[in-house]
Design a protein around this motif. Structure first.
Motif, mmCIF file in Angstrom:
data_model
loop_
_atom_site.group_PDB
_atom_site.id
_atom_site.type_symbol
_atom_site.label_atom_id
_atom_site.label_comp_id
_atom_site.label_asym_id
_atom_site.label_seq_id
_atom_site.Cartn_x
_atom_site.Cartn_y
_atom_site.Cartn_z
ATOM 1 N N ALA A 71 -1.300 4.080 -17.956
ATOM 2 C CA ALA A 71 -2.331 4.485 -17.137
ATOM 3 C C ALA A 71 -2.427 3.792 -15.972
ATOM 4 N N ALA A 72 -1.856 3.017 -15.428
ATOM 5 C CA ALA A 72 -1.695 3.030 -13.521
ATOM 6 C C ALA A 72 -1.674 3.725 -13.004
ATOM 7 N N ALA A 73 -0.766 4.486 -13.800
ATOM 8 C CA ALA A 73 0.622 6.305 -12.930
ATOM 9 C C ALA A 73 -0.859 6.799 -12.892
ATOM 10 N N VAL A 74 -2.311 6.617 -13.549
ATOM 11 C CA VAL A 74 -2.805 8.318 -14.036
ATOM 12 C C VAL A 74 -4.082 7.560 -12.533
ATOM 13 N N ASP A 83 -6.093 18.512 -12.705
ATOM 14 C CA ASP A 83 -7.066 16.767 -13.201
ATOM 15 C C ASP A 83 -6.554 15.942 -12.715
ATOM 16 N N ALA A 84 -5.175 15.429 -11.429
ATOM 17 C CA ALA A 84 -5.023 14.306 -11.641
ATOM 18 C C ALA A 84 -5.926 14.015 -10.465
ATOM 19 N N GLU A 85 -5.958 13.793 -9.562
ATOM 20 C CA GLU A 85 -7.302 13.624 -8.601
ATOM 21 C C GLU A 85 -8.852 13.704 -9.099
ATOM 22 N N GLU A 86 -9.418 14.133 -10.347
ATOM 23 C CA GLU A 86 -10.289 13.854 -10.570
ATOM 24 C C GLU A 86 -10.228 12.359 -11.752
ATOM 25 N N LEU A 87 -8.959 12.516 -11.705
ATOM 26 C CA LEU A 87 -9.097 10.761 -13.514
ATOM 27 C C LEU A 87 -8.701 9.707 -12.376
ATOM 28 N N GLU A 92 -9.395 0.493 -10.817
ATOM 29 C CA GLU A 92 -8.532 0.351 -11.995
ATOM 30 C C GLU A 92 -7.141 0.317 -11.658
ATOM 31 N N ALA A 93 -6.302 1.062 -10.888
ATOM 32 C CA ALA A 93 -5.255 1.269 -10.739
ATOM 33 C C ALA A 93 -5.070 -0.409 -10.425
ATOM 34 N N ARG A 94 -5.550 -0.910 -9.541
ATOM 35 C CA ARG A 94 -5.116 -2.353 -8.985
ATOM 36 C C ARG A 94 -5.987 -3.109 -9.906
ATOM 37 N N LYS A 95 -6.493 -3.317 -11.206
ATOM 38 C CA LYS A 95 -6.015 -4.279 -11.857
ATOM 39 C C LYS A 95 -5.069 -4.243 -13.223
ATOM 40 N N ILE A 96 -4.880 -2.960 -13.125
ATOM 41 C CA ILE A 96 -3.772 -2.388 -13.747
ATOM 42 C C ILE A 96 -2.906 -3.268 -13.762
ATOM 43 N N PRO A 140 -0.056 -7.209 4.063
ATOM 44 C CA PRO A 140 1.238 -7.450 3.420
ATOM 45 C C PRO A 140 1.189 -8.378 2.577
ATOM 46 N N GLY A 141 1.314 -8.454 1.347
ATOM 47 C CA GLY A 141 1.160 -9.860 -0.357
ATOM 48 C C GLY A 141 0.103 -9.389 -0.191
ATOM 49 N N LYS A 142 -0.689 -8.616 -0.177
ATOM 50 C CA LYS A 142 -1.980 -8.616 -0.851
ATOM 51 C C LYS A 142 -2.114 -7.695 -1.705
ATOM 52 N N GLY A 143 -1.306 -6.997 -2.217
ATOM 53 C CA GLY A 143 -1.800 -5.298 -2.630
ATOM 54 C C GLY A 143 -1.210 -5.958 -3.992
ATOM 55 N N PRO A 144 -1.971 -4.619 -4.680
ATOM 56 C CA PRO A 144 -1.945 -5.312 -6.385
ATOM 57 C C PRO A 144 -0.807 -5.594 -6.880
#
Length: 153
Positions: A71-74, A83-87, A92-96, A140-144
């Motif tokens: 899910a995070a990769a998508v 459609d990769a760009e529109e997905l 959402e990726a940060r949360k996952i 640095p250190g603040k990414g997901p």
């Protein structure tokens, strides 16, 4: 909408299977049937519980982590296809990724190095992919997930 609680003439809980053994037309083909507390109430449900009981904790943890990774990769825009760009959805990726980092960090001592190592590698790859996809870079250190894994470069 009439519910059993609001309709005193109703003598049957809508979440229970009919006593005559026939499934209501609205539930035909939808098994297992669950009661209001989410408990499976039929033979198929018992089989599902037995099947789950036979799966090892390591396998459940690995499968759950792989679903989160996919899910995070998508959401990072790494899906195949036009459609990769529109997905792509970095919020959402940060949360996952953050949830995955907590999950992997907590599970690692329980599943051992041979399983935890690949999960950590996949997590790190996702963290780097997120950083690459982001227009605004996190400190640095603040990414997901970095509060669980430390800074990722």
């Amino acid at each position: 909408m009439s519910t059993p609680a609001s309709n005193p003439d109703s003598d049957r809980n809508i979440f229970q299977a009919p006593t005559d053994g026939a499934a209501p037309a609205s539930l035909a083909g939808q098994l297992p049937v669950q009661d209001p507390l989410g408990q499976v109430t039929d033979d198929d449900g018992r089989q599902v519980r037995r099947d789950i009981a036979e799966v090892s904790a390591v396998e459940l943890i690995m499968t759950s982590a792989l679903h989160l990774m996919s899910a995070a990769a998508v959401k990072c825009g790494l899906a195949e296809g036009n459609d990769a760009e529109e997905l792509k959805d970095l919020d959402e990726a940060r949360k996952i990724i953050t949830a995955l980092a907590g999950f992997v960090t907590a599970a690692a001592p329980e599943i051992g190095g041979q399983h935890a190592g690949p999960l950590r590698d996949g997590l790190r790859s996702l963290q780097l992919a997120f950083r690459e996809a982001s227009v605004i870079q996190d400190a640095p250190g603040k990414g997901p997930g970095e509060k669980f894994t430390g800074a990722v470069n």
